[in-house]
Motif scaffolding. Structure first.
Motif, short mmCIF file in Angstrom:
data_model
loop_
_atom_site.label_atom_id
_atom_site.label_comp_id
_atom_site.label_asym_id
_atom_site.label_seq_id
_atom_site.Cartn_x
_atom_site.Cartn_y
_atom_site.Cartn_z
N GLY A 267 -3.90 0.53 -10.52
CA GLY A 267 -3.01 -0.07 -9.53
C GLY A 267 -3.66 -1.26 -8.87
N GLU A 268 -2.85 -2.22 -8.46
CA GLU A 268 -3.40 -3.42 -7.84
C GLU A 268 -4.14 -3.10 -6.55
OE1 GLU A 268 -2.29 -7.92 -6.34
OE2 GLU A 268 -0.65 -6.55 -6.81
N GLU A 269 -3.61 -2.19 -5.75
CA GLU A 269 -4.19 -1.97 -4.42
C GLU A 269 -5.29 -0.92 -4.39
OE1 GLU A 269 -3.41 -4.25 -2.60
OE2 GLU A 269 -1.62 -4.90 -3.66
N TYR A 270 -5.24 0.08 -5.27
CA TYR A 270 -6.20 1.18 -5.20
C TYR A 270 -7.01 1.37 -6.49
CZ TYR A 270 -3.82 2.29 -0.85
OH TYR A 270 -3.28 2.22 0.43
N GLY A 271 -6.94 0.39 -7.38
CA GLY A 271 -7.85 0.37 -8.51
C GLY A 271 -7.56 1.38 -9.60
N LEU A 272 -8.62 1.79 -10.29
CA LEU A 272 -8.51 2.64 -11.47
C LEU A 272 -8.84 4.08 -11.14
CD1 LEU A 272 -8.16 2.89 -14.57
CD2 LEU A 272 -10.63 2.46 -14.77
N THR A 273 -7.96 4.99 -11.57
CA THR A 273 -8.22 6.42 -11.54
C THR A 273 -8.27 6.90 -12.98
OG1 THR A 273 -7.05 6.70 -9.43
CG2 THR A 273 -7.37 8.67 -10.79
N ALA A 274 -9.37 7.48 -13.38
CA ALA A 274 -9.56 7.88 -14.77
C ALA A 274 -8.63 9.02 -15.15
CB ALA A 274 -11.01 8.28 -15.01
N GLY A 275 -8.33 9.11 -16.45
CA GLY A 275 -7.50 10.18 -16.98
C GLY A 275 -8.07 10.67 -18.31
N GLU A 276 -7.38 11.64 -18.91
CA GLU A 276 -7.88 12.20 -20.17
C GLU A 276 -6.81 12.26 -21.25
OE1 GLU A 276 -7.79 16.89 -19.62
OE2 GLU A 276 -8.84 15.93 -17.92
N ARG B 255 0.83 -1.21 0.00
CA ARG B 255 0.00 0.00 0.00
C ARG B 255 0.86 1.26 0.00
NH1 ARG B 255 -2.61 -3.12 4.32
NH2 ARG B 255 -4.47 -4.17 3.51
N ALA B 256 1.91 1.25 0.81
CA ALA B 256 2.77 2.44 0.89
C ALA B 256 3.44 2.74 -0.44
CB ALA B 256 3.81 2.24 1.99
N ALA B 257 3.88 1.69 -1.13
CA ALA B 257 4.55 1.89 -2.42
C ALA B 257 3.60 2.43 -3.46
CB ALA B 257 5.16 0.57 -2.88
N GLU B 258 2.37 1.89 -3.51
CA GLU B 258 1.44 2.40 -4.51
C GLU B 258 1.03 3.83 -4.19
OE1 GLU B 258 -2.87 1.41 -6.52
OE2 GLU B 258 -1.53 -0.27 -6.07
N ARG B 259 0.85 4.15 -2.93
CA ARG B 259 0.52 5.54 -2.58
C ARG B 259 1.64 6.49 -2.99
NH1 ARG B 259 -1.33 3.21 2.40
NH2 ARG B 259 0.58 3.94 3.44
N ALA B 260 2.88 6.08 -2.77
CA ALA B 260 4.02 6.93 -3.14
C ALA B 260 4.06 7.17 -4.64
CB ALA B 260 5.32 6.28 -2.65
N MET B 261 3.80 6.12 -5.42
CA MET B 261 3.82 6.28 -6.87
C MET B 261 2.65 7.14 -7.35
SD MET B 261 5.22 2.62 -8.36
CE MET B 261 4.14 1.50 -7.45
N ARG B 262 1.50 6.96 -6.75
CA ARG B 262 0.33 7.76 -7.15
C ARG B 262 0.54 9.25 -6.83
NH1 ARG B 262 -4.77 5.53 -8.19
NH2 ARG B 262 -4.73 3.26 -8.47
#
Length: 268
Positions: A76-85, A55-62
């Motif tokens: 991301g595996e832990e926090y799913g999809l965040t949409a973009g444009e 979780r800490a690694a994915e948060r840092a990358m996000r």
């Protein structure tokens, strides 16, 4: 959908990918081989662990992506999809091989990819503990590590009887998939198990010929896929089709060994 990226954009994506890997290393390493490391189980039956290191690694990358590439999507595996444009999506697996991570084995890795609906254009496999980083895409195919930096190049063609084959789990998916894998395993010189994403780095670096797996997700394969393709290899599903969304994967050092493996696996 993004098909053509400017040189400036490619260089920016390379820079950001390296920054993500650096941030993930810093976030994860305090948890590796820690005496009090705990793991939650994602499954009601079986064991699919997740740790605070994941979780800490994915948060840092996000956090980096939100600041430096805010228009790109993130999966991301832990926090799913965040949409973009922008048409680009970053695909993140903060710790591929959490079971290895829990057991203190340095074969887990951080997987990073960026691409569009057609698949990844840039990928990273990073092993923080031993300090090895495989990068592939936009003209890059290299590994940086304790022995310096060198170009990645997959193995030359050879008979299947002289090939080295890897997979993570001996079961390799369903019973039918496992039987197909065993048919292939009987034809190769050496079969080894349990290296998670590190085995894909070995394909890219010319050490082994094949990795065959089943039941993968997009975040399991997109980073390794881009690295292997940049090094001269080929990654498809068991029928020879696209596999960037996951499923049954065969990663091969060259088209010849790929065709030989498909001839056996495609019967499943």
């Amino acid at each position: 959908m993004v098909t053509d990226l400017t040189t400036e954009t490619q260089q920016d994506l390379l820079r950001v990918a390296e920054a993500l890997a650096d941030a993930a290393r810093k976030a994860i390493l305090p948890f590796f081989r820690a005496e009090d490391l705990a793991a939650d189980n994602k499954l009601s039956e079986g064991f699919d662990p997740v740790t605070e290191g994941d979780r800490a690694a994915e948060r840092a990358m996000r956090e980096i992506l939100a600041a430096q590439r805010p228009k790109d999507a993130i999966l991301g595996e832990e926090y799913g999809l965040t949409a973009g444009e922008s048409g680009l999506t970053w695909v993140l697996d903060p710790i591929d091989g959490t079971r290895a991570f829990l057991s203190g084995t340095p074969t887990w890795g951080v997987l990073i990819a960026v691409g569009d609906a057609n698949g990844p254009q840039l990928g990273v496999i990073d092993q923080p503990y031993i300090g090895e980083r495989f990068v592939g895409g936009f003209g890059e195919a290299r590994v940086d590590g304790p022995r310096g930096s060198r170009r990645l190049q997959t193995r030359a063609p050879r008979d299947l009887s002289d090939a080295i084959l890897f997979t993570t789990f001996p079961e390799v998916g369903t019973r039918e998939e496992g039987q197909a894998f065993q048919r292939l395993s009987k034809q190769v010189k050496l079969t080894r198990y349990g290296l998670d994403c590190y085995a894909y780095g070995l394909v890219a670096s010319g050490q082994i010929d094949l990795v065959v797996e089943a039941g993968l997700q997009a975040y399991d394969i997109q980073g390794p896929m881009a690295v292997i393709q940049a090094a001269g290899g080929i990654v498809t599903n068991w029928e020879g089709g696209p596999v960037h969304q996951g499923g049954r994967v065969v990663a091969a050092a060259n088209p010849e060994i790929h065709a030989a493996a498909l001839e056996i696996l495609s019967r499943a």
